[in-house]
Design an enzyme around this catalytic site. Structure first.
Site, short mmCIF file in Angstrom:
data_model
loop_
_atom_site.label_atom_id
_atom_site.label_comp_id
_atom_site.label_asym_id
_atom_site.label_seq_id
_atom_site.Cartn_x
_atom_site.Cartn_y
_atom_site.Cartn_z
N SER A 11 19.22 -68.29 8.84
CA SER A 11 20.51 -68.99 8.87
C SER A 11 20.39 -70.21 7.97
O SER A 11 19.58 -71.11 8.24
CB SER A 11 20.84 -69.42 10.30
OG SER A 11 21.81 -70.46 10.26
N HIS A 36 22.09 -65.25 6.45
CA HIS A 36 23.11 -65.48 7.48
C HIS A 36 23.81 -66.82 7.21
O HIS A 36 23.18 -67.85 7.06
CB HIS A 36 22.42 -65.50 8.85
CG HIS A 36 23.32 -65.66 10.03
ND1 HIS A 36 24.00 -64.60 10.60
CD2 HIS A 36 23.67 -66.75 10.75
CE1 HIS A 36 24.70 -65.03 11.64
NE2 HIS A 36 24.53 -66.34 11.75
N ASP A 38 27.03 -69.53 8.32
CA ASP A 38 27.72 -69.93 9.55
C ASP A 38 28.92 -70.85 9.32
O ASP A 38 28.84 -72.06 9.57
CB ASP A 38 26.71 -70.67 10.46
CG ASP A 38 25.66 -69.74 11.06
OD1 ASP A 38 26.04 -68.81 11.79
OD2 ASP A 38 24.46 -69.97 10.82
N MET A 40 32.06 -72.89 10.34
CA MET A 40 32.54 -73.42 11.62
C MET A 40 33.77 -74.29 11.38
O MET A 40 33.84 -74.98 10.35
CB MET A 40 31.46 -74.29 12.28
CG MET A 40 30.16 -73.55 12.55
SD MET A 40 29.00 -74.61 13.45
CE MET A 40 27.51 -73.61 13.33
N HIS A 69 29.00 -65.19 9.61
CA HIS A 69 29.32 -65.31 11.04
C HIS A 69 30.40 -66.38 11.21
O HIS A 69 30.11 -67.58 11.18
CB HIS A 69 28.01 -65.69 11.77
CG HIS A 69 28.16 -66.08 13.20
ND1 HIS A 69 27.20 -66.82 13.87
CD2 HIS A 69 29.15 -65.84 14.11
CE1 HIS A 69 27.58 -67.02 15.12
NE2 HIS A 69 28.77 -66.45 15.29
N MET A 71 32.74 -68.78 12.94
CA MET A 71 33.02 -69.48 14.20
C MET A 71 34.32 -70.25 13.99
O MET A 71 34.36 -71.48 13.88
CB MET A 71 31.84 -70.39 14.57
CG MET A 71 30.67 -69.57 15.14
SD MET A 71 29.08 -70.37 14.96
CE MET A 71 28.70 -69.90 13.28
N MET A 140 25.17 -63.58 21.10
CA MET A 140 24.77 -64.99 20.98
C MET A 140 23.75 -65.31 22.07
O MET A 140 23.96 -64.97 23.24
CB MET A 140 25.97 -65.93 21.12
CG MET A 140 26.98 -65.90 19.99
SD MET A 140 26.33 -66.25 18.33
CE MET A 140 25.61 -67.89 18.54
N GLY A 145 27.46 -73.41 17.48
CA GLY A 145 27.85 -74.72 17.00
C GLY A 145 26.73 -75.46 16.28
O GLY A 145 26.98 -76.18 15.32
N PHE A 146 25.50 -75.27 16.75
CA PHE A 146 24.39 -76.03 16.19
C PHE A 146 23.12 -75.18 16.16
O PHE A 146 22.93 -74.33 17.04
CB PHE A 146 24.12 -77.28 17.04
CG PHE A 146 25.33 -78.16 17.16
CD1 PHE A 146 25.61 -79.10 16.18
CD2 PHE A 146 26.19 -78.03 18.24
CE1 PHE A 146 26.75 -79.90 16.28
CE2 PHE A 146 27.33 -78.83 18.35
CZ PHE A 146 27.61 -79.76 17.36
N GLY A 147 22.27 -75.47 15.19
CA GLY A 147 20.94 -74.89 15.18
C GLY A 147 20.03 -75.67 16.12
O GLY A 147 20.42 -76.70 16.68
N GLY A 148 18.83 -75.16 16.32
CA GLY A 148 17.82 -75.90 17.05
C GLY A 148 17.96 -75.90 18.57
O GLY A 148 17.32 -76.69 19.24
N ASP A 176 21.27 -64.30 17.78
CA ASP A 176 21.43 -65.55 17.04
C ASP A 176 21.31 -66.73 18.00
O ASP A 176 22.12 -66.86 18.92
CB ASP A 176 22.80 -65.53 16.36
CG ASP A 176 23.06 -66.73 15.45
OD1 ASP A 176 22.16 -67.56 15.27
OD2 ASP A 176 24.18 -66.81 14.91
N GLY A 198 17.24 -69.88 12.13
CA GLY A 198 17.42 -71.03 11.26
C GLY A 198 16.21 -71.93 11.31
O GLY A 198 15.37 -71.95 10.40
#
Ligand code: DX5
Ligand code: ZN
Length: 232
Positions: A11, A36, A38, A40, A69, A71, A140, A145-148, A176, A198
């Site tokens: 990602s 990938h 993202d 948003m 993807h 969002m 999911m 909304g956020f990585g990590g 993901d 990611g």
């Protein structure tokens, strides 16, 4: 030809946004399978990222497969723009509007593969009656909304349910959120074939030090394939 072998999809949310073209080339040179992306909208999820113009700008740098993807809610007004930007797959969230089937039809009409993403509270049964109209289901494993963020273990059973429902149909199962070498074996054994990562791909590396990306990709792939080999 449909391929259910393990695919690693970095990602680019965790890449250096000031250097996206070089980051994409680096992870592809280091052996990833898909890229990938993202987008948003700051409404469906509490974050704003990239739009169709940026997707079009990176298209020329992607040699593998550009997996987008969305969002975004509603997604439909933007599908054409993301298709024209060169997406190979467009995934819309089942929760993004009342007419999921129409969105998927639109994506395929535009010559793009169509995916359905399921938030964690959305049951797999939403795709039960439209299996002929989809190329991928994205389970999911975090709130988008956020990585990590940390992987949610209860989603492993959901992947298993999706795998059972799909049977022999040529539909990918993507996961993901929080995927790394520790969590990849669980989702691979449950039936996921496209692993988005990611943080776990970009951590520690850079375009000047791309070998770390390669080590990260290989670690996730080996963990997933090793778990499958044990099953066989
Ligand atoms: C989050 C995105 C993910 C994200 C995953 O909403 O859909 O693709 O980048 O990041 P990690 O792998 O860090 O959980
Ligand atoms: Zn994503």
């Amino acid at each position: 030809m449909f391929d259910r072998s393990i695919k690693i999809a970095p990602s680019i949310l965790s890449a250096d946004f000031a250097n996206l073209g070089a980051e994409i080339r680096a992870v592809e040179d280091q052996g990833c399978d898909w890229i990938h992306v993202d987008p948003m909208d700051g409404h469906f999820v509490p974050n704003l990222t990239i739009g169709p113009n940026v997707v079009a700008a990176i298209r020329g740098h992607v040699k593998t497969f550009m997996d987008v993807h969305l969002m975004i809610a509603p997604a439909e007004p933007y599908i054409e723009a993301f298709a024209k930007a060169g997406s190979d797959m467009i995934t819309v969230h089942a929760e993004a509007g009342p007419h999921l089937h129409r969105s998927l039809q639109r994506i395929r009409e535009l010559g793009v593969k169509a995916g359905v993403a399921l938030n964690m509270t959305t049951p797999v049964s939403v795709i039960e009656h439209i299996l002929d109209g989809i190329d991928m289901v994205l389970v999911m494993t975090i709130n988008p909304g956020f990585g990590g963020q940390i992987f949610t273990r209860s989603m492993v059973e959901k992947v298993r349910q999706a795998r059972a429902m799909i049977g022999d149909r040529p539909i990918h199962i993507q996961v993901d959120g929080g995927i790394d070498a520790n969590t990849a074996p669980m989702v691979a054994k449950a039936g996921a074939d496209v692993l988005v990562a990611g943080t776990a791909v970009f951590r520690g590396g850079s375009v000047e030090n791309p070998e770390t990306y390669g080590e990260n990709i290989t670690a996730i792939r080996r963990a997933a394939e090793g778990a499958l080999a044990k099953l066989a």
